[in-house]
Design an enzyme around this catalytic site. Sequence first.
Site, PDB file in Angstrom:
ATOM      1  N   GLY A   4      26.123  21.157  14.269  1.00 16.53           N
ATOM      2  CA  GLY A   4      26.274  20.890  12.859  1.00 16.53           C
ATOM      3  C   GLY A   4      27.439  19.943  12.654  1.00 16.53           C
ATOM      4  N   CYS A   5      27.222  18.891  11.880  1.00 17.22           N
ATOM      5  CA  CYS A   5      28.259  17.861  11.727  1.00 17.22           C
ATOM      6  C   CYS A   5      28.346  17.421  10.270  1.00 17.22           C
ATOM      7  CB  CYS A   5      27.961  16.649  12.613  1.00 17.22           C
ATOM      8  SG  CYS A   5      27.664  17.058  14.348  1.00 17.22           S
ATOM      9  N   SER A   6      29.420  16.717   9.951  1.00 18.30           N
ATOM     10  CA  SER A   6      29.629  16.161   8.619  1.00 18.30           C
ATOM     11  C   SER A   6      30.023  14.701   8.763  1.00 18.30           C
ATOM     12  CB  SER A   6      30.733  16.922   7.873  1.00 18.30           C
ATOM     13  OG  SER A   6      30.477  18.316   7.848  1.00 18.30           O
ATOM     14  N   ARG A 233      29.541  22.233   3.093  1.00 23.56           N
ATOM     15  CA  ARG A 233      30.278  21.110   3.678  1.00 23.56           C
ATOM     16  C   ARG A 233      29.945  19.808   2.964  1.00 23.56           C
ATOM     17  NH1 ARG A 233      28.345  20.196   8.382  1.00 23.56           N
ATOM     18  NH2 ARG A 233      27.004  21.997   8.751  1.00 23.56           N
TER      19      ARG A 233
END
Length: 333
Positions: A4-6, A233
């Site tokens: 999971g990334c932003s 996020r």
Amino acid sequence: MNFGCSSFSWKTKDGRHLLGRTYDQLGNLRANRVICVPKGSPCLPGLQPAGREVTAHYGYTGMAVLGYGEPILVDGVNEAGLMGALLHYPEYAIYPPKPRPDQMAVHPGRLLAYLFGLCSGVEEVAALLPTVALVDDLSLGSPLPAHYIFSDRSGEAAVLEPDAGGLKLHRHTIGVLTNSPDYLWHRTNLRTYVGTTNLPKPPHSIAGHEIRAFGERLGGGFGLPGDYTSPSRFVRMAFMKEFAVEGIDELDGVSRMFRAFSPVNIPEGLSRTSPDAEEYQQTLCISVMCAESGIYYFSPAQNRRISAVRLPRGTGAIRQFPLGERQDVNYRN
């Protein structure tokens, strides 16, 4: 690969355009490398060296995952200023079983490398996409559901998602991307937080008494979600992009951008996959790239030292640099 990334795009006061992302994953960075691929290199669309290939018109640099055949590029920038990042898109990515005769079959993990080699900016990405079909396989042991964010020297940020109708390119977006659901869902969800500002709430009179909020001088951002799910996020990243102070120049902007990811950095211990799991998902690395200079900046979360890699001009051999937690490098040439 389950991560999971932003990500978000930004700019500086002197006109530099940046794109950055967090790399949130279980485990470590031993399989990751920063690679420099010069122009003229083969641009392979699949993880295995088979089928059609084209020659890269542009060199590029970015972070890749090794060990599955061809490198899986997860972000980067090319010498023309096209920047991009791959983010996990579970339960929403839809890939056709095979491409049309007039399309190139590209593995989702090879799309960034393919587009970096052939396109100078978002406009050329949009023009090339009708000839591309994302076709996944089980080379990784499981499918790779992914969507992408792109930006360039114009400052436009575009989001690319593989949906039921094919590849959908959202143009002129707000320049923020996390994980599932899709981009339009996230943008709609921002309506829930339309009243959120960076200002404290003013006092109100209730039943003849003046009521002031706790911490009234530090009340900005009241109502923002505090968990580490993708929707939360996205909201915090959009808030940060709107109100964070832009850098004066590239180095100042890059430094500020690393700090701007603080609201979405996942610390070790707060994201566990199950009660029996021994590993935590956490932010392993942050990367920021600049369209104008072509420099790729990265910082492993346990190191906190920013290193920089600039793609060498002209042709040459592919180069690799490790991202070890205790790495102390500065490949800026």
